[in-house]
Design a protein around this motif. Structure first.
Motif, mmCIF file in Angstrom:
data_model
loop_
_atom_site.group_PDB
_atom_site.id
_atom_site.type_symbol
_atom_site.label_atom_id
_atom_site.label_comp_id
_atom_site.label_asym_id
_atom_site.label_seq_id
_atom_site.Cartn_x
_atom_site.Cartn_y
_atom_site.Cartn_z
ATOM 1 N N GLY A 117 0.794 -1.230 0.000
ATOM 2 C CA GLY A 117 0.000 0.000 0.000
ATOM 3 C C GLY A 117 0.821 1.272 0.000
ATOM 4 O O GLY A 117 0.527 2.222 -0.727
ATOM 5 N N THR A 118 1.897 1.296 0.799
ATOM 6 C CA THR A 118 2.705 2.518 0.849
ATOM 7 C C THR A 118 3.536 2.676 -0.420
ATOM 8 O O THR A 118 3.888 3.797 -0.793
ATOM 9 N N LYS A 157 7.825 9.169 -6.728
ATOM 10 C CA LYS A 157 9.072 8.947 -5.997
ATOM 11 C C LYS A 157 9.588 7.534 -6.178
ATOM 12 O O LYS A 157 9.668 6.754 -5.239
ATOM 13 N N ALA A 158 9.929 7.205 -7.429
ATOM 14 C CA ALA A 158 10.507 5.900 -7.731
ATOM 15 C C ALA A 158 11.626 6.095 -8.742
ATOM 16 O O ALA A 158 11.627 7.059 -9.505
ATOM 17 N N ILE A 180 11.916 2.562 -4.586
ATOM 18 C CA ILE A 180 10.687 3.318 -4.331
ATOM 19 C C ILE A 180 10.870 3.958 -2.960
ATOM 20 O O ILE A 180 11.010 3.253 -1.955
ATOM 21 N N ALA A 181 10.896 5.284 -2.922
ATOM 22 C CA ALA A 181 11.132 6.007 -1.673
ATOM 23 C C ALA A 181 10.040 5.676 -0.657
ATOM 24 O O ALA A 181 8.893 5.411 -1.033
ATOM 25 N N GLU A 182 10.419 5.708 0.615
ATOM 26 C CA GLU A 182 9.418 5.448 1.660
ATOM 27 C C GLU A 182 8.339 6.516 1.599
ATOM 28 O O GLU A 182 8.610 7.683 1.335
ATOM 29 N N TYR A 183 7.105 6.104 1.867
ATOM 30 C CA TYR A 183 5.967 7.014 1.834
ATOM 31 C C TYR A 183 6.079 8.000 2.989
ATOM 32 O O TYR A 183 6.322 7.612 4.132
ATOM 33 N N SER A 184 5.914 9.284 2.685
ATOM 34 C CA SER A 184 6.139 10.328 3.690
ATOM 35 C C SER A 184 5.175 10.250 4.877
ATOM 36 O O SER A 184 5.549 10.572 5.994
ATOM 37 N N GLU A 203 10.198 -1.423 2.549
ATOM 38 C CA GLU A 203 11.638 -1.352 2.345
ATOM 39 C C GLU A 203 11.874 -0.767 0.951
ATOM 40 O O GLU A 203 11.231 -1.170 -0.023
ATOM 41 N N ALA A 204 12.809 0.165 0.814
ATOM 42 C CA ALA A 204 12.980 0.920 -0.430
ATOM 43 C C ALA A 204 13.438 0.062 -1.613
ATOM 44 O O ALA A 204 12.937 0.217 -2.718
ATOM 45 N N LYS A 205 14.380 -0.841 -1.421
ATOM 46 C CA LYS A 205 14.950 -1.598 -2.557
ATOM 47 C C LYS A 205 14.716 -3.089 -2.421
ATOM 48 O O LYS A 205 15.654 -3.870 -2.406
#
Length: 155
Positions: free
Chosen positions: A34-35, A44-45, A66-70, A78-80
């Protein structure tokens, strides 16, 4: 009133067409949390360094950032991490067979949101370019740019 979702999300792998010659393109769904989809909708990817590989006869995109959701809490992703790509069995089999050929690889070209609101990834079966091919690409791009300037000047 239509239910079409208009989206401006179009994250591209700009290095792909310079580094590789594209042989065949496919559109695949991405299995996301979801995030992750919320971060993608914010644009933000990054797929610049990512590639696709098979794990247990399933296609995964690896090294996609994919950057963490603010506004995410402890449920943030996890980003990667490796993300599964969703294709038809026929397409997976075709990629599995052709991906084993020498010099062929599967690379992501772009991420977009379709009209139903799902994140999709355009992937390509590609072959790496040699140094002289890259020089030819640069030369063609420069010639095209100069022609466009001349056309603009006289129009």
């Amino acid at each position: 009133m239509s239910n079409k979702i208009t989206s401006s999300v179009n994250i591209r792998n700009k290095k792909a067409t310079f580094e590789y010659s594209i042989l065949e393109k496919f559109v695949a769904g991405i299995k996301l949390l979801g995030t992750e989809i919320k971060s993608i909708r914010q644009g933000k990817a990054n797929i610049g360094d990512s590639f696709c590989s098979f794990i247990n006869n399933e296609l995964y995109v690896r090294n996609m950032d994919i950057a963490e959701y603010s506004h995410g809490s402890f449920y943030n992703h996890e980003a990667k991490r490796d993300r599964k790509l969703l294709l038809n069995k026929k397409e997976i089999k075709k990629l599995l067979v052709k991906g084993e050929d020498k010099g062929l690889t599967i690379i992501p070209l772009r991420i977009f949101i379709n009209e139903r609101g799902f994140a999709k990834m355009e992937i390509a079966l590609a072959q790496g370019k040699k140094a002289f091919d890259k020089r030819d690409t640069i030369k063609e791009r420069d010639v095209k740019r100069e022609l466009d300037m001349v056309k603009k000047k006289y129009v």
